[in-house]
Design an enzyme around this catalytic site. Structure first.
Site, PDB file in Angstrom:
ATOM      1  N   ARG A 132       0.825  -1.222   0.000  1.00 10.60           N
ATOM      2  CA  ARG A 132       0.000   0.000   0.000  1.00 10.60           C
ATOM      3  C   ARG A 132       0.853   1.263   0.000  1.00 10.60           C
ATOM      4  NH1 ARG A 132      -1.396   2.254   4.409  1.00 10.60           N
ATOM      5  NH2 ARG A 132      -1.803   0.370   5.620  1.00 10.60           N
ATOM      6  N   TYR A 191     -18.540  12.564 -16.839  1.00  7.89           N
ATOM      7  CA  TYR A 191     -18.720  11.182 -16.406  1.00  7.89           C
ATOM      8  C   TYR A 191     -19.675  11.134 -15.205  1.00  7.89           C
ATOM      9  CZ  TYR A 191     -17.799   6.516 -14.800  1.00  7.89           C
ATOM     10  OH  TYR A 191     -17.958   5.218 -14.390  1.00  7.89           O
ATOM     11  N   ASP A 235      -9.829  15.351 -17.343  1.00  9.56           N
ATOM     12  CA  ASP A 235     -10.074  13.917 -17.530  1.00  9.56           C
ATOM     13  C   ASP A 235      -9.823  13.620 -19.006  1.00  9.56           C
ATOM     14  OD1 ASP A 235     -11.144  11.400 -18.027  1.00  9.56           O
ATOM     15  OD2 ASP A 235     -12.880  11.668 -16.706  1.00  9.56           O
ATOM     16  N   LYS A 246     -10.254   2.038 -19.606  1.00  8.20           N
ATOM     17  CA  LYS A 246     -10.810   2.245 -20.942  1.00  8.20           C
ATOM     18  C   LYS A 246      -9.734   2.011 -22.008  1.00  8.20           C
ATOM     19  CE  LYS A 246     -14.333   3.219 -18.409  1.00  8.20           C
ATOM     20  NZ  LYS A 246     -14.738   4.581 -18.077  1.00  8.20           N
TER      21      LYS A 246
HETATM   22  C1  LIG Z   1     -14.993   5.218 -16.892  1.00  3.55           C
HETATM   23  C2  LIG Z   1     -14.690   6.632 -16.737  1.00  3.55           C
HETATM   24  C3  LIG Z   1     -14.332   7.157 -15.488  1.00  3.55           C
HETATM   25  C4  LIG Z   1     -14.274   6.295 -14.248  1.00  3.55           C
HETATM   26  O1  LIG Z   1     -13.261   5.332 -14.334  1.00  3.55           O
HETATM   27  P1  LIG Z   1     -13.350   3.879 -13.622  1.00  3.55           P
HETATM   28  O2  LIG Z   1     -12.076   3.246 -14.024  1.00  3.55           O
HETATM   29  O3  LIG Z   1     -14.584   3.195 -14.125  1.00  3.55           O
HETATM   30  O4  LIG Z   1     -13.425   4.139 -12.156  1.00  3.55           O
HETATM   31  C5  LIG Z   1     -14.034   8.510 -15.422  1.00  3.55           C
HETATM   32  N1  LIG Z   1     -14.095   9.308 -16.514  1.00  3.55           N
HETATM   33  C6  LIG Z   1     -14.437   8.834 -17.721  1.00  3.55           C
HETATM   34  C7  LIG Z   1     -14.482   9.755 -18.886  1.00  3.55           C
HETATM   35  C8  LIG Z   1     -14.750   7.490 -17.874  1.00  3.55           C
HETATM   36  O5  LIG Z   1     -15.112   7.025 -19.079  1.00  3.55           O
END
Ligand SMILES: *Cc1c(COP(=O)(O)O)cnc(C)c1O
Length: 404
Positions: free
Chosen positions: A60, A113, A186, A211
């Protein structure tokens, strides 16, 4: 563990696609193995003089040895100075809001998101953040919100889930910095293949590694990336924030396991060719359905008719990523039936994998959803574009017939 010391240091001037493909040239120090070893230790032994041979104490605290490679590669792809891997994109995103002082004012997109919108409503606001949401395509509204009171952070996502609204990142960086706020982006959907937010003025980048970075629908992961130092000069506010984030990860434990870290690094190696093909197929599908009798509108920044096209063309290069949404004609249930009728597109949430997915976002998000009801969201994968077009054609056609 300084694996690199056993090999010639990897040149930092190699282009991003080269750095991704070879994972920055890392080798196992013990064997020369090209894929990194998977070290499963949760704790690490000290020698008889109580020294840690690799500077690692506990999983951790410092993570697994595999972190160093994946963090260096992602920092390199974004042109950042450092990166930190997290157990999910949400763990990474919420870390940023959790290390801000109580009472801090944050300006966030009205459309982004859904999970982050929900976290801010359920925890961020109730625990003392002053959360202001704005339509990011209205720069006057963004500037007014940031200037109305001292603001700690402006957050952006472009193109934004699930409507693919485009935000002018350079203009937002300017707005934030004039007001003394930090600007975080993001960058999950465009990936560094298509957008490099640090070149547009961002201070911090967040990714859902689940993703496109991983790309194979088998890992949940996240990243934060720290901006490079301008002219090598230290920037106290940004560096203090980064140290707080590192401490937050150590003390709250949103860490990625060694096996997932291995899979994530393997996925990143093919990021560039995947994105190039995915974006080309998404562009072809968007163009095909833009003129379709059963489709009222295609939301995709690569279409010249899209309201975000001019800005997207300026800040994205080599394509517009693989996410698009179709607004289906007829009563709104026709869009849900279109998703139900798909045979090749898989009905599933998430995005960024090699398999194409279709989602009726309104049904998935449930009560409180702001997603348009007539909309299906598509995540384009690596299938042949003609098969994807044919599948949507038959699904739209059957959905239209069922209404009559
Ligand atoms: C999926 C997603 C998130 C969250 O990510 P996780 O890995 O599912 O926690 C945040 N922002 C965008 C644009 C996403 O597509």
């Amino acid at each position: 563990m300084n694996v690199r010391d056993t090999f010639t240091p990897w040149r930092q001037d190699y282009r991003p696609a080269t750095r991704a493909a070879q994972g920055d040239g890392w080798r196992s120090p013990a064997t020369g193995s090209i894929p990194p070893p998977i070290e499963l230790g949760a704790t690490f032994a000290r020698d008889e003089r109580y020294r840690s041979p690799a500077g690692l104490a506990y999983l951790r605290d410092q993570g697994t040895p595999g972190y160093e490679q994946v963090e260096q590669v992602v920092a390199g792809l974004e042109g950042g100075r450092d990166a930190m891997v997290f157990s999910s994109g949400m763990a990474a995103a919420t870390a940023v809001f959790q290390v801000l002082p109580a009472g801090a004012r944050v300006v966030v997109p009205r459309t982004m998101y859904f999970g982050l919108t929900k976290w801010l409503a359920e925890f961020g606001g109730p625990r003392g953040l002053d959360v202001v949401s704005v339509p990011m395509d209205d720069l006057d509204a963004v500037a007014a919100a940031v200037a109305a009171a001292p603001t700690a952070l402006l957050w952006a996502e472009s193109p934004a889930n699930p409507t693919w609204l485009v935000t002018d990142l350079a203009a937002c960086a300017d707005i934030a910095h004039r007001a003394g706020a930090l600007f975080a982006v993001d960058n999950t959907v465009p990936t560094p293949v298509h957008t490099r937010p640090f070149e547009l003025g961002a201070d911090l980048i967040m990714h859902s590694g689940t993703k496109y970075l991983n790309g194979h629908t088998d890992v949940v992961a996240g990243f934060l990336v720290a901006a490079p130092r301008p002219d090598g000069a230290a920037d106290e506010a940004r560096e203090a924030l980064w140290e707080r984030l590192r401490l937050h990860r150590r003390l709250t434990g949103p860490i990625l396991g060694p096996l997932e870290t291995y899979l994530l690094m393997r996925g990143i190696r093919t990021l560039f060719p995947r994105m190039r093909q995915i974006s080309a197929t998404a562009q072809a599908l968007a163009e095909h359905f833009a003129e379709h009798p059963h489709v009222s509108r295609v939301a995709y920044p690569g279409l010249p008719t899209d309201p975000g096209h001019v800005i997207a063309s300026r800040q994205m290069r080599g394509g517009f990523s693989g996410m698009l949404s179709l607004h289906v004609n007829g009563d709104w249930q026709r869009s849900l039936r279109t998703a139900e009728n798909c045979e090749l597109f898989i009905r599933a949430t998430s995005l960024g994998g090699v398999e194409s997915l279709v989602e009726h976002r309104y049904t998935f998000e449930g009560p409180g959803s702001t997603s348009p009801k007539d909309m299906i969201r598509l995540s384009i994968g690596l299938e042949d574009a003609a098969d994807l077009v044919a599948d949507l054609e038959q699904a739209l056609e059957r959905a239209a017939k069922e209404e009559r």
